[in-house]
Motif scaffolding. Structure first.
Motif, short mmCIF file in Angstrom:
data_model
loop_
_atom_site.label_atom_id
_atom_site.label_comp_id
_atom_site.label_asym_id
_atom_site.label_seq_id
_atom_site.Cartn_x
_atom_site.Cartn_y
_atom_site.Cartn_z
N ARG A 5 0.85 -1.18 0.00
CA ARG A 5 0.00 0.00 0.00
C ARG A 5 0.89 1.23 0.00
O ARG A 5 1.96 1.24 0.60
N GLU A 25 -3.24 7.55 2.63
CA GLU A 25 -3.07 6.47 1.67
C GLU A 25 -3.38 6.98 0.27
O GLU A 25 -4.36 7.70 0.06
N PHE A 66 0.86 -1.98 10.13
CA PHE A 66 1.42 -2.70 8.99
C PHE A 66 2.56 -3.63 9.34
O PHE A 66 3.12 -4.28 8.47
N GLY A 70 6.62 -3.76 7.23
CA GLY A 70 5.78 -3.10 6.24
C GLY A 70 4.69 -3.93 5.60
O GLY A 70 3.97 -3.44 4.76
N LYS A 71 4.54 -5.17 6.01
CA LYS A 71 3.50 -6.01 5.42
C LYS A 71 2.17 -5.71 6.07
O LYS A 71 2.09 -5.45 7.27
N THR A 72 1.12 -5.73 5.27
CA THR A 72 -0.21 -5.52 5.84
C THR A 72 -0.58 -6.71 6.69
O THR A 72 -0.18 -7.82 6.43
N ARG A 73 -1.36 -6.45 7.70
CA ARG A 73 -1.79 -7.54 8.60
C ARG A 73 -3.23 -7.89 8.36
O ARG A 73 -4.00 -7.17 7.95
#
Length: 73
Positions: A5, A25, A66, A70-73
């Protein structure tokens, strides 16, 4: 795997000595363009006394939302 994102963190001084972090965003990416359209995602509910304190708090919220890598959860 979810795509990354496009999130921006900024700090605004709305009143002198009152700093707020804001997460935004990107909602519109135009291929070949370097500009983006952002919409607010989350913001500090209360002000911080310094820019740096607001920035650090904003980064902490990004990590909570995140993850540390940096990964989305």
């Amino acid at each position: 795997m979810p795509s990354a994102r496009n999130i921006a963190l900024t700090v605004h001084e709305l009143e002198e000595g009152e700093f707020y972090w804001v997460l935004m965003e990107a909602v519109e990416d135009v291929p070949g363009e370097t500009t983006h359209v952002y919409t607010p995602l989350e913001a500090a509910p209360e002000p911080y006394a310094t820019y740096s304190n607001a920035l650090v708090a904003g980064v902490a919220v990004m990590r909570r939302l995140f993850g540390p890598d940096g990964k989305t959860r």
